[in-house]
Design a protein around this motif. Sequence first.
Motif, short mmCIF file in Angstrom:
data_model
loop_
_atom_site.label_atom_id
_atom_site.label_comp_id
_atom_site.label_asym_id
_atom_site.label_seq_id
_atom_site.Cartn_x
_atom_site.Cartn_y
_atom_site.Cartn_z
N TRP A 1 0.83 -1.21 0.00
CA TRP A 1 0.00 0.00 0.00
C TRP A 1 0.86 1.26 0.00
CZ3 TRP A 1 -5.08 0.00 -0.80
CH2 TRP A 1 -5.80 -1.18 -0.55
N ARG A 2 0.31 2.30 -0.60
CA ARG A 2 0.88 3.66 -0.56
C ARG A 2 -0.22 4.60 -0.06
NH1 ARG A 2 4.86 0.85 -1.11
NH2 ARG A 2 6.21 0.80 -2.93
N GLY A 3 -0.41 4.60 1.25
CA GLY A 3 -1.44 5.47 1.81
C GLY A 3 -1.00 6.92 1.82
N CYS A 4 -1.89 7.83 1.40
CA CYS A 4 -1.50 9.24 1.22
C CYS A 4 -2.48 10.20 1.92
CB CYS A 4 -1.45 9.60 -0.26
SG CYS A 4 -0.12 8.81 -1.15
N TYR A 5 -1.92 11.29 2.41
CA TYR A 5 -2.68 12.43 2.92
C TYR A 5 -2.49 13.60 1.95
CZ TYR A 5 -2.38 9.75 7.30
OH TYR A 5 -2.44 8.76 8.25
N PHE A 6 -3.59 14.27 1.62
CA PHE A 6 -3.53 15.43 0.69
C PHE A 6 -4.03 16.69 1.43
CE2 PHE A 6 -4.35 11.61 -1.82
CZ PHE A 6 -3.25 11.62 -2.66
N TYR A 7 -3.34 17.80 1.18
CA TYR A 7 -3.64 19.02 1.95
C TYR A 7 -3.95 20.24 1.08
CZ TYR A 7 -1.47 16.16 5.54
OH TYR A 7 -1.17 15.13 6.40
N SER B 1 7.53 22.78 -2.52
CA SER B 1 8.19 21.68 -3.24
C SER B 1 7.68 20.33 -2.77
CB SER B 1 9.71 21.78 -3.11
OG SER B 1 10.09 21.82 -1.75
N LEU B 2 7.09 20.27 -1.58
CA LEU B 2 6.35 19.10 -1.12
C LEU B 2 4.91 19.54 -0.88
CD1 LEU B 2 8.54 17.20 1.53
CD2 LEU B 2 8.06 16.54 -0.83
N LYS B 3 3.98 18.63 -1.14
CA LYS B 3 2.57 19.00 -0.98
C LYS B 3 1.85 18.15 0.06
CE LYS B 3 2.81 22.14 -4.15
NZ LYS B 3 2.40 21.89 -5.52
N GLY B 4 2.43 17.00 0.39
CA GLY B 4 1.77 16.14 1.37
C GLY B 4 2.65 14.95 1.70
N PHE B 5 2.05 13.99 2.42
CA PHE B 5 2.85 12.85 2.89
C PHE B 5 2.08 11.55 2.71
CE2 PHE B 5 4.10 16.60 5.30
CZ PHE B 5 5.43 16.67 4.90
N GLY B 6 2.84 10.49 2.71
CA GLY B 6 2.23 9.18 2.58
C GLY B 6 3.13 8.13 3.22
N HIS B 7 2.69 6.89 3.10
CA HIS B 7 3.44 5.78 3.68
C HIS B 7 4.05 4.94 2.57
CE1 HIS B 7 1.98 6.25 7.82
NE2 HIS B 7 0.80 6.57 7.29
N VAL B 8 5.32 4.64 2.73
CA VAL B 8 5.98 3.67 1.85
C VAL B 8 6.75 2.71 2.74
CG1 VAL B 8 7.71 3.28 0.07
CG2 VAL B 8 6.17 5.24 -0.12
N ARG B 9 6.30 1.50 2.81
CA ARG B 9 6.97 0.49 3.63
C ARG B 9 6.61 -0.87 3.06
NH1 ARG B 9 11.48 -0.35 6.42
NH2 ARG B 9 11.19 -1.75 8.21
N ASP B 10 7.56 -1.48 2.42
CA ASP B 10 7.26 -2.72 1.72
C ASP B 10 7.55 -3.93 2.62
OD1 ASP B 10 6.54 -1.17 -0.37
OD2 ASP B 10 8.28 -1.59 -1.61
#
Lengths: 141, 265
Positions: free
Chosen positions: B143-149, B231-240
């Motif tokens: 999964w690549r869970g994301c938060y958008f702001y 230059s960044l707009k939000g954050f997400g999870h990357v953990r394989d």
Amino acid sequence: MAISESQLVWLLAGDQPIPAATLHAIFGPGRVNGATETVVIYARNDHPSLTLTAVKLWTGQDAAGGGFSVALAAQPYLNNSGSINVDTLSYSTATTKAAGIAVNDVPPGYRAAVAVRRTLTGAGTAYPEHNRVILGGTSPI
Amino acid sequence: MSLEWTDVVLADPFDPRGTENAARAIIANIYANGLVDLQYKGGTAKNVPVSASYAPRTGDVVEVVRRNLSSLLVLGPVRTFNATTVEVDSGVSVLYNVEPALVTSANPLVVDPTATKSFRGSDWERDDVYQGAASGATQYGYWRGCYFYGATPQQLSGRRCTRLRIRISRKGEGGVISNVAQYLVGHVHEAQPGGSPLFTTGAHLAGYATRNQPIDLDLPVGWGQALIDGSLKGFGHVRDTTGDYSIAYSKVGDAATGRLTIDWV
């Protein structure tokens, strides 16, 4: 030979040259509604013998600059000495030579002092804002 | 000095017997089609063409040439004096950027996400914010869970970030039961993109989160500055991995999930 455009040399304090069209050579970046700033620059007559007469000072305004303004104030010419109280000068935003500020004659080797004021109240954002300061006069041939 | 036209007109340019091939005349009339009428010694000439380099003015004393016995051409004005002075102008460019005005935002600025979404494989599948994958489900991808702001953090443009925190609000079900390490990355999307999310930072272990215990975890201050600068707009999870499988609430499930707290000066 008459005074040429290249013989009217624009300088910062300390006789540092102002490179043509160099960003931020006179003012640094500003912010909308930022403080009013004034910088004194000089136009030196580098002709070896002729005096520039009927001298006028005016501006080229950035049409996209919103409420922005560049104003000018002329002082009697200075020759590497003297001081200017920029708070007591009368500023103008004239955009034509005819309406420009009358400046004293500039003999050879002398400098006309120009106070350039920018007022950011009501300005719009710009990258960059582009204005001009122009000094012109009459030279004998 | 003023001139009488009789002083300057030397010959009759219409005189076919004349020996002069050039003459002086006066502009008497100007037509819109570029032709002029000339007044010369002894008469007038109508509809005479003018050299392209000369803009005729009524009353100008001009030099006229005879191209053949009946065709004339006005070359241009005859100078009646020489200037003793010349105009000279010199300008200098005044260039500078005008940045947006500084805002008077709350400090710290709290920004809740406008949307949450999780991407897996080739689709945005869930509104909850997932990290890793469940055991036995890795064949679908991680999964690549994301938060958008949106662009809200950029209202601090011109300010300096001193601290950045993100709220991880794990659901009461799903994911590994115990504390789970939370790996965050920065992305460049104000809202959910059409395709896969683009992450532009490495993964940062921000801390650990337990089910049903929302926690604010610190992120690098530089990421906060990048948010402010845009230059960044939000954050997400990357953990394989499956060992860090975690599910956080969607925005619908918890309006404060993914909440950013930005301290600034």
